[in-house]
Design a protein around this motif. Structure first.
Motif, mmCIF file in Angstrom:
data_model
loop_
_atom_site.group_PDB
_atom_site.id
_atom_site.type_symbol
_atom_site.label_atom_id
_atom_site.label_comp_id
_atom_site.label_asym_id
_atom_site.label_seq_id
_atom_site.Cartn_x
_atom_site.Cartn_y
_atom_site.Cartn_z
ATOM 1 N N ARG A 179 20.319 3.585 10.957
ATOM 2 C CA ARG A 179 20.007 4.506 12.052
ATOM 3 C C ARG A 179 18.826 3.990 12.874
ATOM 4 N NH1 ARG A 179 19.722 9.966 8.347
ATOM 5 N NH2 ARG A 179 21.874 9.939 7.580
ATOM 6 N N LEU A 180 18.867 4.286 14.146
ATOM 7 C CA LEU A 180 17.740 3.967 15.016
ATOM 8 C C LEU A 180 16.641 5.002 14.808
ATOM 9 C CD1 LEU A 180 16.486 2.394 17.400
ATOM 10 C CD2 LEU A 180 17.671 4.012 18.912
ATOM 11 N N LEU A 181 15.430 4.539 14.524
ATOM 12 C CA LEU A 181 14.291 5.432 14.323
ATOM 13 C C LEU A 181 13.289 5.214 15.448
ATOM 14 C CD1 LEU A 181 13.691 5.085 10.474
ATOM 15 C CD2 LEU A 181 14.790 6.978 11.675
ATOM 16 N N SER A 182 12.984 6.289 16.177
ATOM 17 C CA SER A 182 11.990 6.179 17.241
ATOM 18 C C SER A 182 10.597 6.113 16.627
ATOM 19 C CB SER A 182 12.076 7.395 18.175
ATOM 20 O OG SER A 182 11.671 8.572 17.483
ATOM 21 N N ARG A 183 9.636 5.660 17.404
ATOM 22 C CA ARG A 183 8.259 5.603 16.909
ATOM 23 C C ARG A 183 7.747 7.012 16.622
ATOM 24 N NH1 ARG A 183 5.667 0.746 17.436
ATOM 25 N NH2 ARG A 183 3.636 1.751 17.561
ATOM 26 N N ASN A 184 8.130 7.990 17.443
ATOM 27 C CA ASN A 184 7.706 9.369 17.200
ATOM 28 C C ASN A 184 8.234 9.893 15.867
ATOM 29 O OD1 ASN A 184 6.230 9.629 19.552
ATOM 30 N ND2 ASN A 184 7.936 10.487 20.733
ATOM 31 N N LYS A 185 9.491 9.570 15.550
ATOM 32 C CA LYS A 185 10.082 10.003 14.287
ATOM 33 C C LYS A 185 9.335 9.371 13.110
ATOM 34 C CE LYS A 185 13.063 11.440 11.192
ATOM 35 N NZ LYS A 185 12.944 12.820 10.634
ATOM 36 N N LEU A 186 9.016 8.097 13.204
ATOM 37 C CA LEU A 186 8.273 7.419 12.139
ATOM 38 C C LEU A 186 6.880 8.033 11.973
ATOM 39 C CD1 LEU A 186 9.272 3.710 12.844
ATOM 40 C CD2 LEU A 186 9.896 5.054 10.832
ATOM 41 N N SER A 231 0.858 -1.183 0.000
ATOM 42 C CA SER A 231 0.000 0.000 0.000
ATOM 43 C C SER A 231 0.898 1.238 0.000
ATOM 44 C CB SER A 231 -0.895 0.004 1.235
ATOM 45 O OG SER A 231 -0.118 0.227 2.400
ATOM 46 N N ALA A 232 0.299 2.409 -0.247
ATOM 47 C CA ALA A 232 1.077 3.647 -0.283
ATOM 48 C C ALA A 232 1.784 3.891 1.048
ATOM 49 C CB ALA A 232 0.176 4.823 -0.626
ATOM 50 N N LEU A 233 1.100 3.628 2.146
ATOM 51 C CA LEU A 233 1.680 3.872 3.461
ATOM 52 C C LEU A 233 2.758 2.846 3.790
ATOM 53 C CD1 LEU A 233 1.534 5.838 5.761
ATOM 54 C CD2 LEU A 233 -0.244 4.448 6.828
ATOM 55 N N GLU A 234 2.552 1.595 3.372
ATOM 56 C CA GLU A 234 3.572 0.566 3.586
ATOM 57 C C GLU A 234 4.845 0.899 2.810
ATOM 58 O OE1 GLU A 234 0.432 -3.161 4.188
ATOM 59 O OE2 GLU A 234 1.415 -2.812 2.263
ATOM 60 N N TYR A 235 4.668 1.361 1.558
ATOM 61 C CA TYR A 235 5.841 1.712 0.738
ATOM 62 C C TYR A 235 6.552 2.934 1.311
ATOM 63 C CZ TYR A 235 8.794 2.743 -3.255
ATOM 64 O OH TYR A 235 9.888 2.989 -4.051
ATOM 65 N N LYS A 236 5.787 3.921 1.775
ATOM 66 C CA LYS A 236 6.374 5.104 2.391
ATOM 67 C C LYS A 236 7.192 4.715 3.617
ATOM 68 C CE LYS A 236 7.040 9.478 3.455
ATOM 69 N NZ LYS A 236 7.975 10.331 2.684
ATOM 70 N N LEU A 237 6.659 3.819 4.414
ATOM 71 C CA LEU A 237 7.351 3.355 5.612
ATOM 72 C C LEU A 237 8.660 2.657 5.237
ATOM 73 C CD1 LEU A 237 7.037 3.226 8.684
ATOM 74 C CD2 LEU A 237 5.753 1.102 8.395
ATOM 75 N N ASP A 283 7.126 11.269 10.067
ATOM 76 C CA ASP A 283 7.486 11.132 8.653
ATOM 77 C C ASP A 283 6.369 10.563 7.789
ATOM 78 O OD1 ASP A 283 9.910 12.219 9.184
ATOM 79 O OD2 ASP A 283 11.059 10.355 9.067
ATOM 80 N N ILE A 284 5.460 9.773 8.367
ATOM 81 C CA ILE A 284 4.392 9.187 7.551
ATOM 82 C C ILE A 284 3.097 9.996 7.633
ATOM 83 C CG2 ILE A 284 5.323 6.845 7.716
ATOM 84 C CD1 ILE A 284 3.181 6.201 9.768
ATOM 85 N N TRP A 285 3.108 11.091 8.374
ATOM 86 C CA TRP A 285 1.892 11.911 8.537
ATOM 87 C C TRP A 285 1.326 12.368 7.201
ATOM 88 C CZ3 TRP A 285 -0.518 14.129 13.019
ATOM 89 C CH2 TRP A 285 -1.448 15.123 12.735
ATOM 90 N N ASP A 286 2.171 12.922 6.328
ATOM 91 C CA ASP A 286 1.690 13.518 5.074
ATOM 92 C C ASP A 286 1.034 12.502 4.154
ATOM 93 O OD1 ASP A 286 2.548 15.973 5.869
ATOM 94 O OD2 ASP A 286 4.466 15.866 4.821
ATOM 95 N N ILE A 287 1.655 11.332 3.989
ATOM 96 C CA ILE A 287 1.135 10.341 3.044
ATOM 97 C C ILE A 287 -0.204 9.787 3.527
ATOM 98 C CG2 ILE A 287 2.335 8.359 4.066
ATOM 99 C CD1 ILE A 287 1.790 8.965 0.324
ATOM 100 N N ALA A 288 -0.410 9.751 4.845
ATOM 101 C CA ALA A 288 -1.647 9.182 5.371
ATOM 102 C C ALA A 288 -2.832 10.120 5.141
ATOM 103 C CB ALA A 288 -1.502 8.896 6.865
#
Length: 221
Positions: A165-172, A149-155, A175-180
């Motif tokens: 790099r370590l990505l926190s849940r807040n950072k993720l 899906s678009a969101l899965e690919y964005k992720l 970053d996915i706010w716009d596509i959703a």
């Protein structure tokens, strides 16, 4: 780096494995075609080094199978150094061809050169046995296209851009706010990471691509 050595000469297996480990490789070994094809199904490798004459089957068939289904360099290491064998090996997609007897330092140079070619493709990314063509937005696993899906690919893109790099849940979540297109909460992120793992991991319960760093977030190496 994980390397698969396809060879049935015990002397070469022992000496070459020791040398490759000193150079930083984790080495698996198979003696024939049947065992190699089985090994490939459940493991992830960065390169295959194989002989032509094997205990069962032959290296040419293995090379053709690998080039059709995986994205990794293949180097022939064989006593069959005649012109016909060399041409056949290269024509079916081998990245290099080294005749026995070989010089270990030269072989290592050829291995590193083959791997650099694969790592330098800026628009093509390999994560284990998953291949991402960022130019065309295509994702495949073991040669078969995966539908995201678009969101899965964005992720997945976010993980690729931040590879290592370590990505926190807040950072993720940021970053996915716009596509959703609307608010993405913590539970939604959990669901999408689970779905993505189910599509790209061999064993989603024990992921090797998207790794959880307990209490901190996620990392893709």
């Amino acid at each position: 780096m994980n390397l698969l050595l396809v060879e049935d000469d015990l002397g070469i297996i022992t000496s070459l494995t020791e040398y490759l480990k000193i150079e930083g490789f984790e080495v698996d070994h198979t003696p024939g075609q049947r065992e190699t094809l089985e090994k490939l199904k459940g493991s992830q490798y960065d390169l295959i080094l194989l002989d032509i004459s094997l205990e069962n089957g032959n290296g040419f068939e293995i090379c053709k199978y690998v080039k059709k289904n995986y994205d990794m360099p293949v180097i022939f290491l064989t006593a069959s150094g005649d012109e016909g064998s060399v041409v056949t090996g290269l024509d079916i997609g081998a990245d290099d061809y080294v005749a026995k007897p070989f010089r270990p330092r030269e072989l290592m140079s050829r291995i590193k050169n083959a791997m650099r070619k694969y790592e330098s493709s800026g628009n093509q990314v390999r994560l284990g046995n998953v291949f991402v063509d960022t130019d065309r937005g295509l994702v495949s696993k073991n040669g078969l296209e995966i539908s995201l899906s678009a969101l899965e690919y964005k992720l997945l893109q976010i993980f690729i851009v931040n590879r290592g790099r370590l990505l926190s849940r807040n950072k993720l979540l940021e970053d996915i706010w716009d596509i959703a297109g609307d608010y993405v909460n913590d539970n939604t992120l959990t669901v999408y990471i689970k779905r993505l793992r189910e599509k790209i991991e061999d064993d989603p319960g024990h992921p090797k691509i998207i790794k959880t760093v307990r209490g901190l977030g996620y990392r893709v190496d």
